[in-house]
Design a protein around this motif. Sequence first.
Motif, PDB file in Angstrom:
ATOM      1  N   LEU A 176       0.828  -1.204   0.000  1.00 33.87           N
ATOM      2  CA  LEU A 176       0.000   0.000   0.000  1.00 33.87           C
ATOM      3  C   LEU A 176       0.863   1.255   0.000  1.00 33.87           C
ATOM      4  N   ASP A 177       1.915   1.271   0.815  1.00 32.61           N
ATOM      5  CA  ASP A 177       2.825   2.430   0.832  1.00 32.61           C
ATOM      6  C   ASP A 177       3.432   2.669  -0.545  1.00 32.61           C
ATOM      7  N   THR A 178       3.818   1.597  -1.219  1.00 32.59           N
ATOM      8  CA  THR A 178       4.423   1.736  -2.540  1.00 32.59           C
ATOM      9  C   THR A 178       3.426   2.287  -3.549  1.00 32.59           C
ATOM     10  N   VAL A 179       2.217   1.734  -3.577  1.00 32.85           N
ATOM     11  CA  VAL A 179       1.209   2.187  -4.539  1.00 32.85           C
ATOM     12  C   VAL A 179       0.907   3.668  -4.363  1.00 32.85           C
ATOM     13  N   PHE A 180       0.709   4.105  -3.124  1.00 30.92           N
ATOM     14  CA  PHE A 180       0.359   5.497  -2.870  1.00 30.92           C
ATOM     15  C   PHE A 180       1.479   6.463  -3.263  1.00 30.92           C
ATOM     16  N   GLN A 181       2.710   5.965  -3.354  1.00 26.66           N
ATOM     17  CA  GLN A 181       3.836   6.843  -3.671  1.00 26.66           C
ATOM     18  C   GLN A 181       4.291   6.721  -5.128  1.00 26.66           C
ATOM     19  N   ILE A 182       3.496   6.034  -5.947  1.00 18.25           N
ATOM     20  CA  ILE A 182       3.775   5.971  -7.385  1.00 18.25           C
ATOM     21  C   ILE A 182       3.073   7.134  -8.066  1.00 18.25           C
ATOM     22  N   ARG A 183       3.792   7.813  -8.912  1.00 24.32           N
ATOM     23  CA  ARG A 183       3.269   8.984  -9.623  1.00 24.32           C
ATOM     24  C   ARG A 183       1.942   8.656 -10.308  1.00 24.32           C
ATOM     25  N   GLU A 184       1.011   9.583 -10.217  1.00 24.84           N
ATOM     26  CA  GLU A 184      -0.320   9.325 -10.757  1.00 24.84           C
ATOM     27  C   GLU A 184      -0.278   9.028 -12.256  1.00 24.84           C
ATOM     28  N   TRP A 185       0.625   9.623 -12.999  1.00 27.34           N
ATOM     29  CA  TRP A 185       0.699   9.403 -14.442  1.00 27.34           C
ATOM     30  C   TRP A 185       0.926   7.921 -14.746  1.00 27.34           C
ATOM     31  N   ASP A 186       1.704   7.243 -13.918  1.00 24.01           N
ATOM     32  CA  ASP A 186       2.009   5.833 -14.149  1.00 24.01           C
ATOM     33  C   ASP A 186       0.843   4.916 -13.796  1.00 24.01           C
ATOM     34  N   ARG A 187      -0.140   5.434 -13.062  1.00 22.32           N
ATOM     35  CA  ARG A 187      -1.271   4.607 -12.653  1.00 22.32           C
ATOM     36  C   ARG A 187      -2.526   4.853 -13.482  1.00 22.32           C
ATOM     37  N   ARG A 188      -2.510   5.868 -14.345  1.00 26.97           N
ATOM     38  CA  ARG A 188      -3.704   6.202 -15.109  1.00 26.97           C
ATOM     39  C   ARG A 188      -4.108   5.068 -16.046  1.00 26.97           C
ATOM     40  N   HIS A 189      -5.421   4.947 -16.252  1.00 23.57           N
ATOM     41  CA  HIS A 189      -5.986   4.006 -17.223  1.00 23.57           C
ATOM     42  C   HIS A 189      -5.506   2.574 -16.978  1.00 23.57           C
ATOM     43  N   SER A 190      -5.290   2.240 -15.710  1.00 33.39           N
ATOM     44  CA  SER A 190      -4.854   0.887 -15.324  1.00 33.39           C
ATOM     45  C   SER A 190      -3.530   0.485 -15.948  1.00 33.39           C
ATOM     46  N   SER A 191      -2.737   1.473 -16.364  1.00 28.24           N
ATOM     47  CA  SER A 191      -1.470   1.172 -17.039  1.00 28.24           C
ATOM     48  C   SER A 191      -0.531   0.365 -16.146  1.00 28.24           C
ATOM     49  N   LEU A 192      -0.459   0.720 -14.869  1.00 32.13           N
ATOM     50  CA  LEU A 192       0.441   0.018 -13.952  1.00 32.13           C
ATOM     51  C   LEU A 192       0.049  -1.449 -13.831  1.00 32.13           C
ATOM     52  N   SER A 193      -1.238  -1.724 -13.669  1.00 32.12           N
ATOM     53  CA  SER A 193      -1.699  -3.107 -13.541  1.00 32.12           C
ATOM     54  C   SER A 193      -1.450  -3.888 -14.830  1.00 32.12           C
ATOM     55  N   ARG A 194      -1.626  -3.252 -15.961  1.00 31.90           N
ATOM     56  CA  ARG A 194      -1.393  -3.925 -17.243  1.00 31.90           C
ATOM     57  C   ARG A 194       0.074  -4.340 -17.381  1.00 31.90           C
ATOM     58  N   HIS A 195       0.975  -3.429 -17.077  1.00 33.59           N
ATOM     59  CA  HIS A 195       2.396  -3.742 -17.198  1.00 33.59           C
ATOM     60  C   HIS A 195       2.823  -4.785 -16.163  1.00 33.59           C
ATOM     61  N   MET A 196       2.225  -4.722 -14.975  1.00 31.04           N
ATOM     62  CA  MET A 196       2.546  -5.734 -13.962  1.00 31.04           C
ATOM     63  C   MET A 196       2.161  -7.128 -14.439  1.00 31.04           C
ATOM     64  N   LEU A 197       0.996  -7.250 -15.046  1.00 37.67           N
ATOM     65  CA  LEU A 197       0.547  -8.554 -15.501  1.00 37.67           C
ATOM     66  C   LEU A 197       1.467  -9.115 -16.587  1.00 37.67           C
ATOM     67  N   VAL A 198       1.952  -8.249 -17.471  1.00 33.49           N
ATOM     68  CA  VAL A 198       2.886  -8.708 -18.500  1.00 33.49           C
ATOM     69  C   VAL A 198       4.147  -9.264 -17.854  1.00 33.49           C
ATOM     70  N   ASP A 199       4.646  -8.587 -16.823  1.00 35.92           N
ATOM     71  CA  ASP A 199       5.864  -9.044 -16.144  1.00 35.92           C
ATOM     72  C   ASP A 199       5.624 -10.287 -15.303  1.00 35.92           C
ATOM     73  N   LEU A 200       4.501 -10.309 -14.586  1.00 38.82           N
ATOM     74  CA  LEU A 200       4.249 -11.391 -13.641  1.00 38.82           C
ATOM     75  C   LEU A 200       3.835 -12.684 -14.340  1.00 38.82           C
ATOM     76  N   ASP A 201       2.963 -12.573 -15.326  1.00 41.57           N
ATOM     77  CA  ASP A 201       2.479 -13.773 -16.005  1.00 41.57           C
ATOM     78  C   ASP A 201       1.840 -13.362 -17.340  1.00 41.57           C
ATOM     79  N   PRO A 202       2.543 -13.515 -18.458  1.00 47.15           N
ATOM     80  CA  PRO A 202       2.013 -13.102 -19.767  1.00 47.15           C
ATOM     81  C   PRO A 202       0.668 -13.730 -20.106  1.00 47.15           C
TER      82      PRO A 202
END
Length: 604
Positions: A457-483
């Motif tokens: 939670l601390d990490t998410v709240f401190q990530i720049r909003e631009w990187d979290r817009r439009h679920s971009s962060l979750s999309r990139h995480m899924l590519v890295d974690l499990d294609p």
Amino acid sequence: MSSFVMLVSPPEFQDERSRLFHHAVRTFRDAKDRVPSATTESDWASAAAFARLNGTAGALVTGDPSGTWLTAPGSWFHRSGFRSGDETRLLARYLEVGAERLADELEGFFAIVIGDQRTREVLVFTDIAGGYHVYARSWEHGTAVSSSSLALASLGPVTLDRVGCQEFLRAGYVQEDRSFYREIRKLAPSTIHRFPMAAPRSERRYWAMGDLSPDLYRGRSALTRLEEELLSSATRIGSAFSKPVLDLTGGYDSRVVCASFRKAGIPFEAVVSGLPTSNDVIISKGLARAAGLKHNYIPSTDPVTWEEAKRALTVTDGEYDLVDYGRVFRNHEQLFRRFDVTVNGSYGEFARGLYWEVLFPRIGARRPLDARWVASKRLSNNCSYALAFPPGEAFDPTSHFAGIIERTNAEITSTPNTFQMDHVHLRVRLQRWQGRIASSTDQLWPCLSQFMLRPVLDTVFQIREWDRRHSSLSRHMLVDLDPLFASYPMEHGYPPLPLRWNNLHRFWPVPLHVWKRVRKRFFPARAPVHATPNGGPPHARFKSVEEVQELLRPSRMKVGELTGEAALTEFLRGPGTARRYEQTWARVLTLEYTLHVLDKLGHP
């Protein structure tokens, strides 16, 4: 259940405290069908711990010769690696380093309760989200604290909190520190609460979003750090529980959780509930098959019975719709005999910037939220107006929630408005709505979300909003974690992949999904909220149940104290054209039955 009750008072009032304490324990037995797994009584404090329905938790341990004791309901993890089940080590750590340092070393979903014999005070640590609900009630010579508001209400006469009850009947959950009763207040989150034997209570907040840096992590480094924390949290949960079952639906958040467990090498099974024709169920089954996961499907075709709704009171205390939680109870009952923890994707929405769209076109601006605008678009818009309240008692939901937003964000108005929106979602909605569901479920068996663990939670709240817009962060995480999890379509037909020129064709369902959302917003369907494939809505199903008929006689109903008999009579005649009638009907039944049970319990 993973619950507790504690009373503290000076020694000269020990007899009175003992009388109240034993009545509270009887309340757990009579209203919740639970007996304490451990108790302790001294001349200044009394406490009882109760195990979960699956038999776990409920420990109450004693430390050094001083007689200091500790109980820790919920699921907690210590920074050094020990966790729930290691309460003796946790108490030793408290005795070694003290309250403030210990609080900073904890994470999870919990309440830590310590009776310090040296200082003759009880300390209660609440988790950073305030998800594990804890309440306090004072009497003339002492204080009672418990995870059960119903147990505290049984200790003496109570008066209905007209604001709290109206919040529940209109929105489905109570706000700020309120409960159904004026005499009982919820303890604040992320706080060390001190209850001395013979002095005023005090509190010290040990975590606050305002202490974080909203733009600390950016770009690839932000993604890498969040993935590391998710993998670490999966490992911690996997080390504490050998048979986890993970929610897997058609959306982002449960998919990220499952992908992180797979990447971390933690064995698990997946589960989904719902109608067999729902997109969530279809996607969950297909993705589990493609990934080679053991999958569990729980149908939700059978309507909740009145007996199942009543049983829900034993874990909700009436603070959540009994009809709705009756279904949740039934689902979890099918799981906790085979697994030892349920893990879901709650709080994952922070990685996706949930609700930020209402900030357009100034998303990310360092300016105070327009509280009325946010309240009207994301809080009061879901309120029910089916039941009328007297003009002098009724509040305007938009103004009411706007006031809550302003008080909640008073200390962080100079931060990005996205950070403030996250804070509102954490403190206003997740604490009292999702937290109530989780607090109830934890009384059945351990209930966790990776995203609510503090490092994540601390990490998410401190990530720049631009990187979290439009679920971009979750999309990139899924590519890295499990294609595979990134490429498999979601409930609306397109995959959670980052949009690129070579996969553009896979996003053809997006315009159709947008159109459906617009149509739903401006031309909403009028189907009853609690409609079921067979049996109909609850007011129709339960109308022939004699006990419900007796409960809902307007001339004798306690809810009439809030609305007046005429308004209640008009409401109970039938749905008519009133908005969200079925939802409100279930809440009226919930509150009335709760007050009926409280009456039967009596007072000491």
